[in-house]
Design a protein around this motif. Structure first.
Motif, short mmCIF file in Angstrom:
data_model
loop_
_atom_site.label_atom_id
_atom_site.label_comp_id
_atom_site.label_asym_id
_atom_site.label_seq_id
_atom_site.Cartn_x
_atom_site.Cartn_y
_atom_site.Cartn_z
N PHE A 130 0.83 -1.21 0.00
CA PHE A 130 0.00 0.00 0.00
C PHE A 130 0.86 1.26 0.00
CE2 PHE A 130 -3.42 -2.85 1.38
CZ PHE A 130 -4.50 -2.32 0.70
N ILE A 131 1.98 1.23 0.73
CA ILE A 131 2.86 2.41 0.77
C ILE A 131 3.55 2.61 -0.57
CG2 ILE A 131 4.94 3.37 1.85
CD1 ILE A 131 4.00 2.10 4.48
N LEU A 132 3.86 1.53 -1.28
CA LEU A 132 4.43 1.65 -2.63
C LEU A 132 3.43 2.32 -3.58
CD1 LEU A 132 6.34 -1.75 -3.05
CD2 LEU A 132 7.33 0.56 -2.88
N VAL A 133 2.16 2.02 -3.40
CA VAL A 133 1.13 2.70 -4.19
C VAL A 133 1.19 4.21 -3.93
CG1 VAL A 133 -1.37 3.01 -4.48
CG2 VAL A 133 -0.41 0.70 -4.32
N LEU A 134 1.33 4.57 -2.65
CA LEU A 134 1.44 6.00 -2.30
C LEU A 134 2.71 6.61 -2.88
CD1 LEU A 134 0.39 5.78 1.47
CD2 LEU A 134 -1.01 6.60 -0.45
N PHE A 135 3.79 5.82 -2.86
CA PHE A 135 5.07 6.32 -3.36
C PHE A 135 4.99 6.65 -4.86
CE2 PHE A 135 9.36 5.62 -5.09
CZ PHE A 135 10.09 6.47 -4.29
N PHE A 136 4.39 5.73 -5.61
CA PHE A 136 4.31 5.96 -7.07
C PHE A 136 3.15 6.87 -7.45
CE2 PHE A 136 6.64 1.87 -6.91
CZ PHE A 136 7.78 2.28 -7.60
N GLY A 137 2.22 7.08 -6.52
CA GLY A 137 1.12 8.00 -6.82
C GLY A 137 1.19 9.25 -5.97
N LEU A 138 2.41 9.67 -5.64
CA LEU A 138 2.63 10.78 -4.72
C LEU A 138 1.92 12.06 -5.15
CD1 LEU A 138 4.17 11.69 -2.17
CD2 LEU A 138 6.10 12.26 -3.64
N LYS A 139 1.83 12.28 -6.46
CA LYS A 139 1.24 13.54 -6.96
C LYS A 139 -0.25 13.64 -6.64
CE LYS A 139 0.33 11.70 -11.60
NZ LYS A 139 0.62 11.88 -13.04
N HIS A 140 -0.87 12.50 -6.34
CA HIS A 140 -2.30 12.51 -6.05
C HIS A 140 -2.61 12.79 -4.57
CE1 HIS A 140 -3.18 11.11 -10.07
NE2 HIS A 140 -2.39 10.04 -9.89
N ILE A 141 -1.55 12.95 -3.75
CA ILE A 141 -1.77 13.22 -2.32
C ILE A 141 -1.76 14.74 -2.13
CG2 ILE A 141 -0.90 12.88 0.03
CD1 ILE A 141 0.47 10.35 -0.91
N GLN A 142 -2.92 15.29 -1.89
CA GLN A 142 -3.08 16.74 -1.72
C GLN A 142 -3.60 17.03 -0.31
OE1 GLN A 142 -2.09 18.89 -4.05
NE2 GLN A 142 -1.51 17.15 -5.37
N PRO A 143 -3.26 18.22 0.23
CA PRO A 143 -3.77 18.60 1.56
C PRO A 143 -5.29 18.66 1.57
CG PRO A 143 -1.97 20.03 0.89
CD PRO A 143 -2.33 19.23 -0.32
N VAL A 144 -5.87 18.24 2.70
CA VAL A 144 -7.32 18.26 2.84
C VAL A 144 -7.80 19.66 3.20
CG1 VAL A 144 -9.26 17.31 4.17
CG2 VAL A 144 -7.33 15.85 3.56
N PHE A 145 -6.98 20.42 3.94
CA PHE A 145 -7.34 21.76 4.38
C PHE A 145 -6.36 22.77 3.79
CE2 PHE A 145 -8.36 18.71 7.77
CZ PHE A 145 -9.73 18.84 7.79
N GLY A 146 -6.58 24.03 4.13
CA GLY A 146 -5.67 25.07 3.70
C GLY A 146 -4.31 24.92 4.37
N LYS A 147 -3.32 25.70 3.90
CA LYS A 147 -1.95 25.55 4.39
C LYS A 147 -1.85 25.81 5.89
CE LYS A 147 2.78 27.05 3.46
NZ LYS A 147 3.65 27.94 2.63
N LEU A 148 -2.50 26.87 6.39
CA LEU A 148 -2.41 27.21 7.82
C LEU A 148 -3.07 26.14 8.67
CD1 LEU A 148 -1.65 29.15 10.08
CD2 LEU A 148 -3.84 30.34 9.70
N GLN A 149 -4.29 25.75 8.27
CA GLN A 149 -4.99 24.71 9.06
C GLN A 149 -4.22 23.40 9.07
OE1 GLN A 149 -6.29 26.69 6.71
NE2 GLN A 149 -8.54 26.93 6.94
#
Length: 562
Positions: A130-149
């Motif tokens: 599962f972590i390898l999936v995250l590693f190769f799909g890193l660009k799809h991991i975006q913050p859920v909230f704004g930068k400050l939050q």
């Protein structure tokens, strides 16, 4: 790919938080597991053992924080790389442990969920995928909230995790998953059910047959083979049932007192797996605890794996005098995550358990209703034993003790007249025996025997005490005793012989003793009375009379025996 990354993100994040939180709930327990990994038998990194607790806190805080970072999308590249490196290390560790059979439980989920080494390795391999999936799909991991939050949430996850780890170290785990949790019964935790799975073993027998080795595999039966036996090796194919409580004991160098103490009410147990490493601030609180507990009717004992020299040194240094008993160090580390820690046991059930920081929070109500009477009877009991433990100046001491016994009897008879038998509910468990001993050392046992029997039936007096009184009364009247508690000395041809006084039903006495609460057989009791060389022999009253014709005391007892 985006959906797969989202699914992996939730799965990995939640699992890391749960796994990390369980270990963060008990960082001391996880440090013990790390010490096991660092030991010479596993990774051979003993220089890291002193730092196991610090490493434990850092690892589990990092584990929780990484899970939180992944869920909220904080610094995805740093988070995923950290997760990948951590899971690669864990996967190596669990494989090494499983392949070489070094550590039986990885400690991944603390005491909440026990996994075998191969189960732990499989879990880590799945996580790695599962972590390898995250590693190769890193660009799809975006913050859920704004930068400050997101930054605030990330910082809060770190601070809360660190605070929680510190809090449980200064107190006790907030959730206790062990078999010694409040409400658990230690004695029941030791029991193996009759239908419990048995271990499956494979035996490899080596024989020398006509000059060459031959291996025969069986399930334990000895093989029939024409040859000379060389050796046998045993392999566990399937583990059997292991009870929740193992290696717990309350022992002296001579006896196992576990059953005795696990059948008592109102026992305060001070636990220190190592007196050499006991926390000084905790030890300083033990004197006050000891005095308060005893004043309110509790029996206080200690459990440790340390030797006699350390016990004596600690008692002298901190002005305590309760008895320290022996128990396995690993078991004591499991009982309570504190050195010292304190438990209250009632018939083996853990009623209270505290860290030494929280000793003041123990709730110790009076276990009896008349403190003044308890004080009076404690003094009576101390006088009853004043000269009984010494043979020096026997004649003078015997006279003095006889005077004391007469005065004590007057005191106890007055108490009985006003209160009935002063039992456990009135003066507490330990002091409830004081009146019994005074009566036992008088010539009025027969007069109060029914009172003692009633007190035993009402659980105001230990049944064993009544049994002793009944046996002594019967022996003093030249009759057969029932429970075998009384012994005497025969003088055969001027050669003394220790005997158990004749018993009414010697073939069934051991069963009767068990029912009545005795923990020893008659033969074992005899060795306790007369020494390890004693061999129990059945005598009848007539035989004792024949052997003791020249002993006026015995003959007076047996004058009516035909």
């Amino acid at each position: 790919m985006k959906a797969l990354v989202a699914l992996s993100r939730i799965f990995v994040g939640v699992l890391f938080i749960i796994s990390g939180f369980i270990k963060l709930n008990d960082p001391l327990g996880f440090s013990y597991k790390l010490q096991e990994y660092f030991s010479p038998d596993v990774l051979n990194l003993p220089f890291l053992e002193p730092y196991a607790l610090g490493i434990s806190v850092l690892v589990v805080v990092f584990e929780v924080v990484l899970g939180a970072f992944l869920l909220i999308g904080y610094k995805p590249k740093f988070t995923v790389w950290s997760l990948l490196l951590m899971i690669l290390f864990f996967t190596f560790l669990t494989f090494y442990s499983a392949y070489f059979d070094k550590v039986k439980d990885c400690g991944c989920f603390g005491d909440a969920l026990k996994l075998t080494p191969w189960e732990s390795f499989t879990k880590d391999v799945v996580l790695l995928l599962f972590i390898l999936v995250l590693f190769f799909g890193l660009k799809h991991i975006q913050p859920v909230f704004g930068k400050l939050q997101t930054t605030v949430l990330a910082l809060m996850s770190f601070i809360l995790s660190l605070w929680f780890g510190f809090h449980v170290l200064e107190h006790l785990p907030s959730i206790d998953f062990r078999a010694y949790a409040i409400g658990e019964n230690i004695h029941e935790g030791m029991i193996i059910p009759e239908d419990a799975p048995k271990p499956v073993l494979e035996y490899s027998w080596k024989f020398n047959v006509n000059g060459s080795d031959k291996i025969i595999v069986t399930d334990g039966s000895y093989p029939t083979v024409e040859g000379d036996f060389v050796s046998v090796e045993t392999e566990v194919l399937q583990e059997g049932y292991t009870p929740p409580v193992v290696d717990f004991s309350i022992e002296t160098n001579e006896a196992d007192l576990t059953e005795e103490f696990l059948n008592k009410d109102n026992v305060i147990v001070v636990v220190s797996y190592s007196l050499e490493k006991i926390e000084r601030n905790g030890a300083l609180k033990l004197k006050k605890l000891q005095d308060l507990a005893r004043k309110r009717g509790y029996e206080v004992i200690g459990l440790t794996a340390s030797g006699d020299e350390a016990k004596q040194r600690i008692n002298e240094a901190y002005k305590i005098d309760f008895e320290w008993y022996l128990c396995d160090e690993k078991a004591l580390k499991t009982v309570v995550r504190s050195n010292p820690g304190v438990l209250e046991l009632d018939k083996g059930t853990v009623m209270q358990k505290v860290h030494w920081n929280d000793i003041a929070d123990l709730d110790l109500p009076m276990t009896f209703s008349n403190p003044e009477l308890k004080t009076k009877l404690d003094h009576v009991f101390s006088l009853d034993q004043k000269f009984r433990d010494t043979w020096e100046n026997f004649d003078n001491n015997f006279k003095e003790q006889s005077k004391i016994d007469s005065l004590n009897l007057i005191e106890v008879e007055a108490v009985i007249k006003d209160h009935g038998y002063p039992g456990k509910s009135l003066v507490g468990d330990k002091t409830s025996a004081a009146a019994f001993y005074v009566i036992q050392h008088s010539d009025k046992i027969g007069e109060y025997l029914s009172l003692l029997e009633q007190a035993a039936r009402n659980k105001e007096l230990d049944n064993i005490k009544f049994a002793m009184a009944k046996d002594r009364y019967l022996m003093s009247n030249g009759k057969e005793q029932v429970y075998g508690t009384q012994g005497t000395v025969l003088n055969q041809n001027s050669s003394p012989e220790n005997i158990i006084w004749p018993i009414k039903n010697p073939s069934k006495v051991d069963a009767l003793r068990r029912i009545s609460g005795f923990e020893t057989t008659l033969a074992e009791h005899g060795k306790g009375l007369f020494g390890d060389d004693f061999e129990y022999k059945v005598y009848t009253l007539q035989e004792v009379k024949e052997l003791e014709k020249d002993n006026p005391w015995i003959m007076e007892l047996l004058k009516d025996v035909n």
